[in-house]
Scaffold this active site. Sequence first.
Site, PDB file in Angstrom:
ATOM      1  N   ARG A  57       9.336   2.156  -7.864  1.00 30.24           N
ATOM      2  CA  ARG A  57       9.927   1.930  -6.385  1.00 30.24           C
ATOM      3  C   ARG A  57       9.780   0.713  -5.746  1.00 30.24           C
ATOM      4  NH1 ARG A  57       7.464   7.085  -4.676  1.00 30.24           N
ATOM      5  NH2 ARG A  57       6.433   6.919  -6.635  1.00 30.24           N
ATOM      6  N   GLU A  94      -7.439   8.817  -8.683  1.00 28.91           N
ATOM      7  CA  GLU A  94      -8.163  10.078  -8.364  1.00 28.91           C
ATOM      8  C   GLU A  94      -8.994  10.471  -9.667  1.00 28.91           C
ATOM      9  OE1 GLU A  94      -5.968  12.880  -6.104  1.00 28.91           O
ATOM     10  OE2 GLU A  94      -7.899  14.018  -6.090  1.00 28.91           O
TER      11      GLU A  94
HETATM   12  P1  AMP Z   1      -2.115   4.016  -3.622  1.00 31.54           P
HETATM   13  O1  AMP Z   1      -2.433   3.111  -4.700  1.00 31.54           O
HETATM   14  O2  AMP Z   1      -2.880   5.228  -3.361  1.00 31.54           O
HETATM   15  O3  AMP Z   1      -1.915   3.239  -2.266  1.00 31.54           O
HETATM   16  O4  AMP Z   1      -0.697   4.529  -4.011  1.00 31.54           O
HETATM   17  C1  AMP Z   1       0.355   3.892  -3.929  1.00 31.54           C
HETATM   18  C2  AMP Z   1       1.330   4.176  -4.962  1.00 31.54           C
HETATM   19  O5  AMP Z   1       1.570   5.672  -5.305  1.00 31.54           O
HETATM   20  C3  AMP Z   1       2.891   3.688  -4.595  1.00 31.54           C
HETATM   21  O6  AMP Z   1       3.495   3.063  -5.551  1.00 31.54           O
HETATM   22  C4  AMP Z   1       3.398   4.850  -4.223  1.00 31.54           C
HETATM   23  O7  AMP Z   1       4.943   5.049  -4.573  1.00 31.54           O
HETATM   24  C5  AMP Z   1       2.818   6.204  -5.081  1.00 31.54           C
HETATM   25  N1  AMP Z   1       2.529   7.091  -3.897  1.00 31.54           N
HETATM   26  C6  AMP Z   1       1.248   7.715  -3.443  1.00 31.54           C
HETATM   27  N2  AMP Z   1       1.338   8.635  -2.592  1.00 31.54           N
HETATM   28  C7  AMP Z   1       2.550   8.910  -2.336  1.00 31.54           C
HETATM   29  C8  AMP Z   1       3.288   9.831  -1.600  1.00 31.54           C
HETATM   30  N3  AMP Z   1       2.729  10.641  -0.775  1.00 31.54           N
HETATM   31  N4  AMP Z   1       4.560   9.815  -1.733  1.00 31.54           N
HETATM   32  C9  AMP Z   1       5.252   9.056  -2.584  1.00 31.54           C
HETATM   33  N5  AMP Z   1       4.766   7.994  -3.339  1.00 31.54           N
HETATM   34  C10 AMP Z   1       3.291   8.070  -3.108  1.00 31.54           C
END
Ligand code: AMP
Length: 169
Positions: A57, A94
């Site tokens: 995305r 996770e």
């Molecule tokens: P993080 O590495 O935990 O910051 O997760 C970010 C990545 O996971 C991004 O590329 C987001 O597109 C996806 N992502 C994580 N949580 C969500 C959520 N609640 N809704 C949509 N996309 C998410």
Amino acid sequence: MIERHIRDVPDFPKQGIVFKDITPMLQDPKAFLVCIDRLAESVVEYDFDLVCGIESRGFIFGATLACRLGKGFIPIRKPGKLPWKTAAQSYELEYGQDTIEIHLDAARRGQGILMVDDLLATGGTMAAGLELVRKIGGNPVACAFVIELAFLEGRKRLGNVPTSALIEY
Ligand code: AMP
């Protein structure tokens, strides 16, 4: 304006996660344009040469923003997708680990890079993206997101790279 085009999908992709679905916004040409314009405004104070987006995305917003600003675009991809010589960075999920890759010649030494993704959650993905850009000699000057899940405090993992988001939850 763009907030109402983000759809909450409970328990996707697994129990307990509220997925922020951006596809209704992409479907609406006015909302998509407003989103790209607001992203452009949010980074107006930074000087950079290229925009970098993280699969997948991050490509939608990163590449559109790059085009809008007259900059080139760098894709960071999942392993095994990029055809040329790559650098790789692994990061913790996770459960388990993930890896992302970038072309070694995606940026010249010292070039300023704007990092873009759709959503900042724990910050693990973007922290790995920053590492990767630095590995090939690029200089990440800022991170721009459409959405930030602020309660997860992902910003803390991005060090002193200035970070902005259009919508905070
Ligand atoms: P993080 O590495 O935990 O910051 O997760 C970010 C990545 O996971 C991004 O590329 C987001 O597109 C996806 N992502 C994580 N949580 C969500 C959520 N609640 N809704 C949509 N996309 C998410």
